[in-house]
Enzyme design. Structure first.
Site, PDB file in Angstrom:
ATOM      1  N   LYS A 197       7.798   0.262  10.551  1.00  0.00           N
ATOM      2  CA  LYS A 197       7.673   0.313  12.008  1.00  0.00           C
ATOM      3  C   LYS A 197       7.947   1.734  12.481  1.00  0.00           C
ATOM      4  O   LYS A 197       9.082   2.202  12.485  1.00  0.00           O
ATOM      5  CB  LYS A 197       8.638  -0.636  12.708  1.00  0.00           C
ATOM      6  CG  LYS A 197       8.237  -0.785  14.181  1.00  0.00           C
ATOM      7  CD  LYS A 197       9.365  -1.106  15.110  1.00  0.00           C
ATOM      8  CE  LYS A 197      10.132   0.071  15.606  1.00  0.00           C
ATOM      9  NZ  LYS A 197       9.391   1.037  16.431  1.00  0.00           N
ATOM     10  N   GLU A 246      20.581   5.249   8.035  1.00  0.00           N
ATOM     11  CA  GLU A 246      20.640   6.712   8.127  1.00  0.00           C
ATOM     12  C   GLU A 246      20.733   7.046   9.608  1.00  0.00           C
ATOM     13  O   GLU A 246      19.761   6.908  10.341  1.00  0.00           O
ATOM     14  CB  GLU A 246      19.372   7.349   7.529  1.00  0.00           C
ATOM     15  CG  GLU A 246      19.185   7.115   6.047  1.00  0.00           C
ATOM     16  CD  GLU A 246      20.140   7.922   5.184  1.00  0.00           C
ATOM     17  OE1 GLU A 246      20.971   8.689   5.724  1.00  0.00           O
ATOM     18  OE2 GLU A 246      20.060   7.776   3.951  1.00  0.00           O
TER      19      GLU A 246
HETATM   20  P1  NAD Z   1      16.512   5.206  17.913  1.00  0.00           P
HETATM   21  O1  NAD Z   1      17.725   4.594  17.334  1.00  0.00           O
HETATM   22  O2  NAD Z   1      16.325   5.108  19.364  1.00  0.00           O
HETATM   23  O3  NAD Z   1      15.197   4.539  17.271  1.00  0.00           O
HETATM   24  C1  NAD Z   1      14.945   4.556  15.892  1.00  0.00           C
HETATM   25  C2  NAD Z   1      13.964   3.469  15.542  1.00  0.00           C
HETATM   26  O4  NAD Z   1      14.579   2.212  15.810  1.00  0.00           O
HETATM   27  C3  NAD Z   1      12.678   3.478  16.367  1.00  0.00           C
HETATM   28  O5  NAD Z   1      11.587   3.098  15.560  1.00  0.00           O
HETATM   29  C4  NAD Z   1      12.956   2.411  17.420  1.00  0.00           C
HETATM   30  O6  NAD Z   1      11.773   1.817  17.934  1.00  0.00           O
HETATM   31  C5  NAD Z   1      13.745   1.419  16.608  1.00  0.00           C
HETATM   32  N1  NAD Z   1      14.566   0.500  17.407  1.00  0.00           N
HETATM   33  C6  NAD Z   1      15.006   0.676  18.678  1.00  0.00           C
HETATM   34  N2  NAD Z   1      15.701  -0.404  19.071  1.00  0.00           N
HETATM   35  C7  NAD Z   1      15.705  -1.270  18.033  1.00  0.00           C
HETATM   36  C8  NAD Z   1      16.272  -2.557  17.824  1.00  0.00           C
HETATM   37  N3  NAD Z   1      16.954  -3.177  18.792  1.00  0.00           N
HETATM   38  N4  NAD Z   1      16.094  -3.153  16.630  1.00  0.00           N
HETATM   39  C9  NAD Z   1      15.411  -2.529  15.636  1.00  0.00           C
HETATM   40  N5  NAD Z   1      14.831  -1.317  15.778  1.00  0.00           N
HETATM   41  C10 NAD Z   1      14.991  -0.695  16.964  1.00  0.00           C
HETATM   42  O7  NAD Z   1      16.485   6.693  17.383  1.00  0.00           O
HETATM   43  P2  NAD Z   1      15.456   7.868  17.766  1.00  0.00           P
HETATM   44  O8  NAD Z   1      15.804   8.321  19.134  1.00  0.00           O
HETATM   45  O9  NAD Z   1      14.061   7.435  17.468  1.00  0.00           O
HETATM   46  O10 NAD Z   1      15.852   8.973  16.677  1.00  0.00           O
HETATM   47  C11 NAD Z   1      16.865   9.862  16.857  1.00  0.00           C
HETATM   48  C12 NAD Z   1      18.100   9.446  16.082  1.00  0.00           C
HETATM   49  O11 NAD Z   1      17.781   9.257  14.701  1.00  0.00           O
HETATM   50  C13 NAD Z   1      19.188  10.495  16.095  1.00  0.00           C
HETATM   51  O12 NAD Z   1      20.447   9.906  16.346  1.00  0.00           O
HETATM   52  C14 NAD Z   1      19.159  11.071  14.673  1.00  0.00           C
HETATM   53  O13 NAD Z   1      20.358  11.634  14.253  1.00  0.00           O
HETATM   54  C15 NAD Z   1      18.774   9.892  13.872  1.00  0.00           C
HETATM   55  N6  NAD Z   1      18.195  10.296  12.586  1.00  0.00           N
HETATM   56  C16 NAD Z   1      18.943  10.153  11.445  1.00  0.00           C
HETATM   57  C17 NAD Z   1      18.437  10.564  10.218  1.00  0.00           C
HETATM   58  C18 NAD Z   1      19.232  10.403   8.950  1.00  0.00           C
HETATM   59  O14 NAD Z   1      18.635  10.438   7.883  1.00  0.00           O
HETATM   60  N7  NAD Z   1      20.555  10.230   8.999  1.00  0.00           N
HETATM   61  C19 NAD Z   1      17.158  11.103  10.140  1.00  0.00           C
HETATM   62  C20 NAD Z   1      16.417  11.230  11.324  1.00  0.00           C
HETATM   63  C21 NAD Z   1      16.959  10.816  12.534  1.00  0.00           C
END
Ligand code: NAD
Length: 464
Positions: free
Chosen positions: A165, A240
């Site tokens: 997704k 992650e």
């Molecule tokens: P986010 O948590 O808003 O969304 C991430 C993903 O989760 C998206 O595909 C989103 O549609 C999905 N999602 C949202 N709500 C959900 C739910 N209730 N159930 C299941 N899935 C859901 O994050 P973002 O804004 O897209 O990305 C930024 C964040 O990602 C930052 O905090 C960053 O640090 C983190 N990140 C971490 C790593 C790592 O490897 N540690 C790598 C890249 C990004």
């Protein structure tokens, strides 16, 4: 978990995809419904027995074919990411190449996988690495292609079937990789890409009883909800999550090199990087000198048109993200900043803040933008204490010429990935992941396969 009400299943919902460098809509993508998600899980489940039974050599050949297809379309994928995520073209090419390399790396796994034979009285115990079943890979918008491949490639190599997704904002390269994988010969249902809203498709995948494992990359807030929801069925999770990483510069370091690389350690991908070293800790005795060296390096960062090969930093992903970043900087002490174009486009200049208060929000919270806070420290103990004063534990760097100090501090800092005298520690053939609230589990490297299998022990009696 998200509180959004899922759309009715007959509602045709499309999502506009925006080029963050121009603010123009470049595509519309249909958002999957809960019924679509259930159908995808059913397809993945149906495909699992044959995929798991596919001979290791054939699984390896197919994963290599996916890598070759990504390679053959590398320019196209990179251009798509430039348009969709605003990533500079050089970086976007690296990202497509990383996805290719990760598929190629894990293509080597099926033929090397195997269990163990452990002698026990009265016979043998033999272990098998059993694939889990259907794996959901939930991807954020900041590194769409690498994160897809880090989850999907080892899962497929292990014999699992996968549903990806992508993030709502950046679905285009994932959809294309899904097509390429199918064209390369992956059987139907083995790798599916399902664009949709997090609280609809993402949450359904997490709660679906036929999904055995979720690899979630994203914010700590949503990740905690994913883990709570997964607990109902004891669905396995790899998380992650976010980071607030320290870049520690000791007085004995090569200050020129530390200052020249510090901007890349935090401004790469416009700071939208979980590994961004956004807390810069500088030993007090060289603090002024270090800022003098840092200033031209920051002012020299080339921010602009992501299609220009000379560009180092592109726009932020959205207006909302830019506003969020600006809110952290408002009221903080700006030491100096680089340049950024005027709109259209979600631009924000590389910005250096100074502080003496580690409780300041800009110093504590993940900003996910091109902003770094510089703070002086007195000695080694002080540096370690400040570096560890965070719930996160993802990454970090330290700069010193003292080998003893390098060893002591790299063991003492709580983070999953540290670099000494370098601004990055991530390689696809070494483990990657977070401690504390930066996540659970490790991706990449040889051990990642363990996250996609479960060990079965079979005792074989010799008393027949
Ligand atoms: P986010 O948590 O808003 O969304 C991430 C993903 O989760 C998206 O595909 C989103 O549609 C999905 N999602 C949202 N709500 C959900 C739910 N209730 N159930 C299941 N899935 C859901 O994050 P973002 O804004 O897209 O990305 C930024 C964040 O990602 C930052 O905090 C960053 O640090 C983190 N990140 C971490 C790593 C790592 O490897 N540690 C790598 C890249 C990004």
């Amino acid at each position: 978990m998200g509180t959004a009400t899922p759309p009715p299943d007959d509602a045709p919902v499309v999502h506009p995809v925006v080029d963050p460098a121009t603010e123009r809509v470049i595509a519309t993508v249909p958002l999957a419904t809960i019924a679509d998600t259930d159908a995808a899980v059913a397809r993945a489940r149906a495909a699992f027995p044959a995929w798991r039974a596919t001979a290791p050599g054939e699984r390896a050949r197919l994963l290599r074919a996916v890598a070759d297809a990504i390679d053959a379309h590398l320019d196209e994928l990179a251009d798509l990411e430039v348009a969709n995520a605003g990533h500079p073209i050089g970086q976007a090419r690296w990202e497509a190449g990383n996805a290719r390399d990760v598929f190629r790396y894990y293509a080597g796994a099926p033929e090397r996988a195997g269990g163990r034979q452990i002698p026990v009285p009265g016979g043998w115990s033999v272990t098998f690495a059993e694939p889990l079943g259907v794996v959901g890979v939930i991807v954020p918008w900041n590194f769409p292609m690498p994160v897809l491949s880090w989850g999907a490639a080892p899962a497929l190599a292990a014999g699992d079937t996968v549903i990806v997704k992508p993030a709502e904002l950046t679905p285009l390269t994932a959809l294309r990789i899904g097509e390429l994988a199918r064209g390369a010969g992956l059987p139907e249902g083995v790798l599916q890409v399902l664009p949709g809203a997090g609280p609809v498709v993402g949450e359904r995948l997490v709660r679906h009883p036929d999904v055995a494992k979720i690899v979630f990359t994203g914010s700590t807030r949503v990740g905690k909800g994913v883990m709570a929801a997964a607990a109902d069925d004891l669905t396995r999770v790899t998380l992650e999550l976010g980071g607030k990483n320290a870049n520690i510069v000791f007085a004995d370091a090569d200050l020129d090199k530390a200052a020249a690389t510090a901007p890349y350690a935090v401004f790469d991908n416009a700071g939208q990087d979980c590994c961004a070293r956004s807390r810069l800790l500088v030993q007090a005795s060289v603090y002024d000198r270090f800022l003098e060296l840092l200033r031209p390096a920051v002012e020299g960062v080339v921010v602009g048109d992501p299609r220009d090969p000379a560009t180092e930093v592109g726009p932020l992903i959205s207006a909302a993200q830019r506003d969020r970043v600006a809110a952290y900087v408002d009221g903080a002490t700006v030491a100096f900043r680089g340049r950024a174009p005027e709109g259209p486009g979600f631009w924000y200049p590389p910005t250096v803040l100074t502080t003496t208060d580690p409780a300041e929000p800009a110093f504590r919270e993940e900003i996910f933008g091109p902003v770094v806070s510089v703070l002086p420290f007195e000695d080694e103990q002080d540096a370690v204490r400040i570096a560890n004063d965070t719930p996160f534990g993802l990454a970090g760097s330290l700069w010193t010429r003292d080998i003893g100090r390098a060893l002591r501090v790299s063991r003492a800092v709580r983070a999953g990935n540290l670099s000494v005298n370098s601004h990055s520690a991530v390689r696809f053939w070494t483990p990657f992941g977070g401690m504390g609230q930066s996540g659970i589990g490790r991706e990449l490297g040889p051990d990642a396969l363990d996250a996609f299998t479960e060990t079965k022990t079979v005792f074989v009696s010799d008393d027949t």
